[in-house]
Design a protein around this motif. Structure first.
Motif, PDB file in Angstrom:
ATOM      1  N   ARG A   1       0.111  94.611  55.365  1.00 52.91           N
ATOM      2  CA  ARG A   1      -0.258  93.576  56.348  1.00 52.91           C
ATOM      3  C   ARG A   1      -1.469  92.767  55.898  1.00 52.91           C
TER       4      ARG A   1
ATOM      5  N   TYR B   1       8.326 103.898  56.537  1.00 55.64           N
ATOM      6  CA  TYR B   1       8.386 103.733  57.990  1.00 55.64           C
ATOM      7  C   TYR B   1       9.317 102.568  58.309  1.00 55.64           C
TER       8      TYR B   1
ATOM      9  N   TYR C   1       6.585 101.841  65.118  1.00 65.63           N
ATOM     10  CA  TYR C   1       7.241 102.239  63.881  1.00 65.63           C
ATOM     11  C   TYR C   1       7.512 103.735  63.911  1.00 65.63           C
TER      12      TYR C   1
ATOM     13  N   GLU D   1      10.465  99.793  61.593  1.00 60.89           N
ATOM     14  CA  GLU D   1      10.116  99.270  62.918  1.00 60.89           C
ATOM     15  C   GLU D   1      11.206  99.638  63.909  1.00 60.89           C
TER      16      GLU D   1
ATOM     17  N   TYR E   1       1.054 100.629  55.655  1.00 58.99           N
ATOM     18  CA  TYR E   1       1.230  99.563  56.638  1.00 58.99           C
ATOM     19  C   TYR E   1       0.124  98.520  56.518  1.00 58.99           C
TER      20      TYR E   1
END
Length: 260
Positions: free
Chosen positions: A217, A120, A141, A122, A213
């Motif tokens: 994170r 992915y 995204y 942004e 993701y």
């Protein structure tokens, strides 16, 4: 012609929760037009069809509108049908699909699927996206198939009232909205009006972008992912680099016969 059909609530511990899928085992492939008509008649978010080919199964998924290239809950439901109704005893089910080979195993009633991890990038949060969702995400995204909007809180996700007409005009097949969870690592909701699914109850394929993701994170590989739809469903996931493991339970709701 008569075809057996099973309806299964996937990512569910009880009926009337999780995501319902129809599963139709076949001895040979029917025409694409007939498969689409069966899915349209079922009017569920997905109908799965599979044909055995030696040691693996060819698997296809249809919404009421079109065939799709990846579906998690109908894959889990298909494995459930094989184990519960069709005397399948091997430790792993191998499905050949448009997204490559997918693997499902079962242990203590928990089905675990091995899916690809999607990349992915942004992109800019636009007024178009904010208007479609009815709220402005903190981040946006674009994945290989779906768009993902990241919000700050679980309350933001639960309060969303998207405009399906506007969402259907955005890029990507699914619009995924996600945020950190209160009781889980992340919560999400998934909207697919382009496929005549205003909101999907629980979406296994969305984890192919959600898990990478959130693993990045949160700096962890084990991700508890809860889809906060009206039906709701829990997915226990693991990030494995270029693969994602997605686990959940399934409950049988209905068996029947299609008369053609």
């Amino acid at each position: 012609m008569e075809l057996e059909m099973y309806q299964v609530d996937a990512f569910a511990e009880d009926v009337f929760s999780g995501n319902p899928a129809a599963v139709v085992p076949l001895y040979e492939w029917l025409s694409e037009d007939l498969l689409q008509h069966i899915a349209m008649e079922n009017n569920l978010s997905e109908t799965a069809f599979f044909v055995r080919k030696g040691e693996y199964f060819e698997l296809r998924w249809f919404t009421p509108e079109a065939e799709v290239d990846l579906c998690g809950h109908a894959t889990l439901a298909s494995a459930h049908v094989l184990y519960e109704y069709l005397d399948y005893t091997d430790p792993v089910v191998v499905f050949e699909t448009k997204s490559g080979r997918l693997f499902v195993d079962r242990e203590n009633g928990l089905y675990s699927m091995d899916f690809p991890a999607w990349t992915y990038n942004e992109i800019q949060v636009t007024e178009r996206v904010a208007t479609a969702l009815g709220a402005r995400p903190a981040e946006l995204y674009m994945g290989q198939r779906d768009m993902m909007a990241v919000f700050d809180t679980e309350e933001d996700i639960r309060a969303l009232t998207p405009d399906s007409r506007l969402v259907s005009k955005l890029d990507g097949m699914c619009l995924i909205a996600t945020a950190p969870g209160l009781d889980y690592d992340c919560v999400s909701r998934v909207f697919v009006p382009e496929m005549n699914i205003p909101e999907d109850p629980v979406t296994g394929s969305a984890q192919t972008i959600l898990v990478p993701y959130w693993a990045n994170r949160l700096n962890k590989t084990q991700i508890s992912s809860y889809q906060a739809s009206a039906r709701g469903g829990l997915l226990l996931c693991e990030h494995l680099g270029d693969r994602v493991k997605i686990a959940g339970k399934a409950v049988s709701y209905m068996t029947g016969t299609i008369h053609l």
